[in-house]
Design an enzyme around this catalytic site. Structure first.
Site, mmCIF file in Angstrom:
data_model
loop_
_atom_site.group_PDB
_atom_site.id
_atom_site.type_symbol
_atom_site.label_atom_id
_atom_site.label_comp_id
_atom_site.label_asym_id
_atom_site.label_seq_id
_atom_site.Cartn_x
_atom_site.Cartn_y
_atom_site.Cartn_z
ATOM 1 C CG ASP A 33 23.048 46.686 -24.722
ATOM 2 O OD1 ASP A 33 22.445 46.352 -23.673
ATOM 3 O OD2 ASP A 33 24.011 47.468 -24.717
ATOM 4 C CD GLU A 35 26.106 46.680 -21.771
ATOM 5 O OE1 GLU A 35 25.755 47.598 -21.008
ATOM 6 O OE2 GLU A 35 27.084 46.772 -22.545
ATOM 7 C CG HIS A 121 33.654 19.808 -7.929
ATOM 8 N ND1 HIS A 121 32.901 18.644 -7.971
ATOM 9 C CD2 HIS A 121 34.778 19.562 -8.635
ATOM 10 C CE1 HIS A 121 33.557 17.749 -8.681
ATOM 11 N NE2 HIS A 121 34.694 18.274 -9.081
ATOM 12 C CE LYS A 183 31.504 10.653 -11.713
ATOM 13 N NZ LYS A 183 30.617 11.756 -11.336
ATOM 14 N NE ARG A 185 31.891 13.690 -15.599
ATOM 15 C CZ ARG A 185 30.567 13.609 -15.694
ATOM 16 N NH1 ARG A 185 29.984 13.481 -16.873
ATOM 17 N NH2 ARG A 185 29.820 13.657 -14.606
HETATM 18 C C1 R5P Z 1 31.608 15.139 -10.195
HETATM 19 O O1 R5P Z 1 32.702 14.895 -9.765
HETATM 20 C C2 R5P Z 1 30.473 15.537 -9.327
HETATM 21 O O2 R5P Z 1 30.676 15.144 -8.014
HETATM 22 C C3 R5P Z 1 29.161 14.964 -9.837
HETATM 23 O O3 R5P Z 1 29.221 13.556 -9.743
HETATM 24 C C4 R5P Z 1 28.922 15.345 -11.241
HETATM 25 O O4 R5P Z 1 29.162 16.705 -11.415
HETATM 26 C C5 R5P Z 1 27.504 14.999 -11.662
HETATM 27 O O5 R5P Z 1 27.350 15.372 -12.992
HETATM 28 P P1 R5P Z 1 26.253 14.677 -13.894
HETATM 29 O O6 R5P Z 1 24.932 14.781 -13.220
HETATM 30 O O7 R5P Z 1 26.310 15.462 -15.181
HETATM 31 O O8 R5P Z 1 26.687 13.252 -14.096
#
Ligand code: R5P
Length: 282
Positions: A33, A35, A121, A183, A185
Site C-alpha cells: 500500500d 507505506e 536556507h 534577484k 522571484r
Molecule cells: C533562494 O533564496 C535560494 O537561495 C536559491 O537561490 C533558490 O532556491 C534557487 O532556486 P532555483 O534553482 O529554482 O532558482
C-alpha cells in the site's frame, strides 16, 4: 555508531571513515500500500543518524529511523540533516498557508537530543526545532573542485543573501573578487536578475548559491553574464537539488560546469562535506 538514511549513503560512509565509527545495518522497504519501513539495528550509547530529506518519503524515513534507534534504548541521538527539504517554506507567504519548515522541524525534534543542519536556507531554520540545533557551514568545500587557473575570478552570488556563501568559497579558493546581483522571484521557476556594475568581460565567474532547485536562478544569471562577455561560468551550490528540467535549463543557458556537495547524491556531486561534519562531531 552511524545510522544512514537512504538518501545519504555515500556521505554516511565517508563520515564513518572520518570518525572511525561503525555503520549500522539499515534497510528500506515499502509495503504494497506504499507505506514505508526503514529499520536500523543498533546497540550503542550514542547514535548519529544522518539523512537528507529532499522528498516527503525521506521525511517519514528519518522519523522512523529516529524512533527505531530510540526504541533500541539509545541514550543519546544526534540527527544530522545535510539537506533539509521544506526549509524554504519558512513563512506564511499567502493567507491559508502553513509554516511547513516549522511543523517538520518540530516532528524531527521528537526523538532526538540534538540536530545538526548543513548550510540551511536561512539560519532562522534552527529556531523551528525544539532541541538544541547547530549549523555546519560547508560552503568552503566548494572551492575543492574548481580549476586552479581561473582567469581573474569573480565569485558572484545571484542575490545578496548568498553573498556570505560566495565569500566563503572565495576565501577557501584563495583569490578573486566577490559581488552579488539582485534577484526578484516571478514564479516557482522564473526569476528576474538585475546585475551589478562589476565588469565581467573575459573573466571566469563562479556563481555561488546555497541551492540549485529548478535552475531558474542560475540560468537567468548565466544569460546576463554571457551577454556581458563573461568567459567560463561555473555554478557551485551546497545542495544540488536539480529538480525537473534543471540540467537542460542550465545547459541551454550556457553554463560551463555545475558543482555540488554530497548533501544530495547527484552526478554533479564533486566534493564532500564529511570532513567538516566530522570536525564538528569529533
Ligand atoms: C533562494 O533564496 C535560494 O537561495 C536559491 O537561490 C533558490 O532556491 C534557487 O532556486 P532555483 O534553482 O529554482 O532558482
Amino acid at each position: 555508531m552511524i545510522i544512514s538514511g537512504s538518501t545519504t549513503q555515500s556521505l554516511a560512509t565517508a563520515l564513518a571513515t572520518e570518525l572511525d565509527r561503525p555503520l549500522a545495518p539499515v534497510s528500506f522497504s515499502q509495503f504494497p500500500d506504499n507505506e514505508l519501513l526503514a529499520t536500523a539495528q543498533t546497540n550503542t550509547d550514542h547514535a548519529i543518524i544522518i539523512a537528507s530529506t529532499p522528498t516527503p518519503e525521506s521525511h517519514i524515513e528519518l522519523l522512523q529511523l529516529q524512533d527505531a534507534v530510540r526504541e533500541a534504548g539509545t541514550e543519546k541521538i544526534t540527527t544530522v540533516i545535510p539537506y533539509m527539504g521544506y526549509a524554504r517554506q519558512d513563512s506564511v507567504f499567502e493567507d491559508g498557508q502553513p509554516i511547513s519548515a516549522r511543523i517538520i522541524a518540530k516532528a524531527l525534534s521528537i526523538e532526538t537530543d540534538t540536530i545538526i543542519l548543513v548550510t540551511p536556507h536561512t539560519p532562522r531554520t534552527t529556531d523551528f526545532f525544539t532541541v538544541p540545533t547547530t549549523i555546519v557551514n560547508a560552503e568552503p568545500v566548494l572551492a575543492d573542485p574548481l580549476p586552479d587557473n581561473l582567469t581573474d575570478p569573480l565569485f558572484l552570488a545571484p542575490d545578496e543573501n548568498a553573498l556570505s556563501i560566495a565569500t566563503s568559497v572565495r576565501d577557501a579558493y584563495g583569490t578573486g573578487e566577490t559581488d552579488f546581483f539582485e534577484k526578484t522571484r516571478l514564479s516557482g521557476n522564473e526569476v528576474e536578475i538585475t546585475p551589478s556594475d562589476t565588469t565581467v568581460t573575459n573573466r571566469d565567474v563562479i556563481l555561488v548559491d546555497d541551492i540549485i532547485a529548478t535552475g531558474g536562478t542560475m540560468a537567468t544569471a548565466t544569460r546576463v553574464l554571457t551577454e556581458r562577455g563573461a568567459n567560463l561560468i561555473i555554478a557551485a551550490c551546497v545542495h544540488p537539488v536539480l529538480t525537473g528540467a534543471a540540467r537542460i535549463n542550465l545547459a541551454r543557458a550556457g553554463i560551463t560546469a555545475i558543482h555540488g556537495t554530497d548533501t544530495l547524491e547527484r552526478q554533479e556531486t564533486s566534493t564532500t562535506v564529511a570532513p567538516v561534519l566530522a570536525d564538528h562531531l569529533a
